[in-house]
Design a protein around this motif. Structure first.
Motif, PDB file in Angstrom:
ATOM      1  N   ARG A   8       0.823  -1.197   0.000  1.00 23.68           N
ATOM      2  CA  ARG A   8       0.000   0.000   0.000  1.00 23.68           C
ATOM      3  C   ARG A   8       0.860   1.250   0.000  1.00 23.68           C
ATOM      4  N   SER A  34       0.681   6.631   3.626  1.00 24.47           N
ATOM      5  CA  SER A  34      -0.466   7.497   3.917  1.00 24.47           C
ATOM      6  C   SER A  34      -0.045   8.923   4.237  1.00 24.47           C
ATOM      7  N   THR A  35       1.260   9.148   4.392  1.00 25.20           N
ATOM      8  CA  THR A  35       1.749  10.476   4.742  1.00 25.20           C
ATOM      9  C   THR A  35       2.508  11.091   3.570  1.00 25.20           C
TER      10      THR A  35
END
Length: 334
Positions: free
Chosen positions: A55, A58-59
């Motif tokens: 994945r 997210s940052t």
């Protein structure tokens, strides 16, 4: 650390750099601090041009910059406090993600070094002193007799924070660390040159100007004869009240002994401080039961100090001065 995905960004960059230098995978793994298989997988992945699967992070880069600012504002916060501030800033991330991002930036949680607190004036004086001494040669530093006092305690509380034991052995005497509420201790005065160490003096009372001058008379002068014979030398001591007293200055003038000007709060510039550390490390496995046994252990360990160790410490003076200049008078690594 057995997976390539576990490597931090800093570790990957280090692997790439060492690979370009022609280092073997075994050497790279040892220097980076990971397994050889992790190094091999990373190198093969880079060679084949494969990208990391999984994945997407997210940052964003902006989030990482915000995290770095939070860490640098107060480096003594724990991960929980840093994570809380980061999420308050609008970043959606878990505590473990916060920790991983900090590791990716190269931050590691370590025991801080303890250094004297220096104000602006003291830093300026240290810098001026270092600039004045930066051209001193090894031959000039070999004429300096360095001196200092150090405290030795009978305490086993710092013999290591971990112990190997099995289940049920928590109360085994061999698995316990001993603690003493008021451990016996001794204060020691010593001196050294680039050639050897002088005789030790065990101080029985609080050191005032009168006591210090007795130490100089009965221990420093014999040490000077032992280390320098009839040659000239320069004596060094710090700015303790007993050392800088008028009567002590008069004593040195009467004996015709020149003093090395010394900046305040500068233990990092004095190589004998490192010599005390060497002595205490060599005594790590000693188990004295009282002050007399402690004194005997200190004497025996002090006698084991070699001329090579003294010469190496005094030869570090140019590097210490260069470090002080680079730090603009602030504390150095020494």
């Amino acid at each position: 650390m057995g997976k390539t995905a576990d490597l931090t960004t800093v570790q990957k960059m280090t692997i790439d750099t060492l690979k370009k230098e022609g280092k073997t995978q075994k050497v790279i793994a040892k220097e980076v601090g990971c397994s050889q298989s992790s190094v091999s997988k990373h190198i093969n992945r880079e060679a084949k041009g494969r990208k990391r699967c999984g994945r997407k992070e997210s940052t964003s880069k902006r989030d990482k910059r915000a995290l770095e600012r939070i860490v640098k504002q107060n480096r003594f916060k724990n991960v929980g406090e840093i994570h809380k501030e980061w999420t308050v800033a609008g970043v959606s991330a878990s505590r473990s993600t916060t920790h991983r991002r900090m590791q990716d930036m190269g931050f590691s949680c370590r025991i801080p070094c303890v250094k004297p607190l220096l104000n602006k004036r003291q830093r300026q004086k240290r810098l001026a002193w270092a600039q004045d001494k930066k051209d001193w040669t090894a031959a000039e530093w070999s004429k300096v007799m360095f001196s200092d006092e150090s405290k030795f305690c009978i305490s086993f509380g710092n013999q290591g924070s971990r112990v190997w034991r099995k289940t049920g052995e928590a109360q085994n005497p061999r698995c316990l660390k001993s603690s003493v509420k008021f451990p016996q201790s001794v204060m020691v005065w010593g001196a050294m040159s680039s050639a050897a160490v002088g005789p030790l003096c065990f101080l029985r009372s609080r050191v005032n100007a009168a006591v210090y001058q007795e130490v100089l008379e009965h221990f420093m002068l014999p040490a000077a004869d032992q280390l320098y014979g009839g040659d000239d030398f320069i004596f060094q001591h710090d700015l303790a009240p007993a050392h800088s007293a008028k009567s002590t200055s008069t004593w040195f003038k009467d004996h015709g002994i020149p003093l090395l000007d010394w900046p305040a709060y500068s233990p990092d510039l004095n190589p004998i401080k490192n010599l005390w550390g060497i002595v205490k490390r060599k005594m790590r496995d000693a188990r004295p039961n009282n002050a007399e046994e402690l004194k005997a252990t200190i004497k025996a360990t002090w006698a084991l100090i070699t001329p090579e160790e003294c010469n190496r410490l005094v030869d570090s003076m140019p590097r210490r001065i260069a470090a002080a200049i680079q730090a603009k008078g602030a504390a150095t690594k020494y």
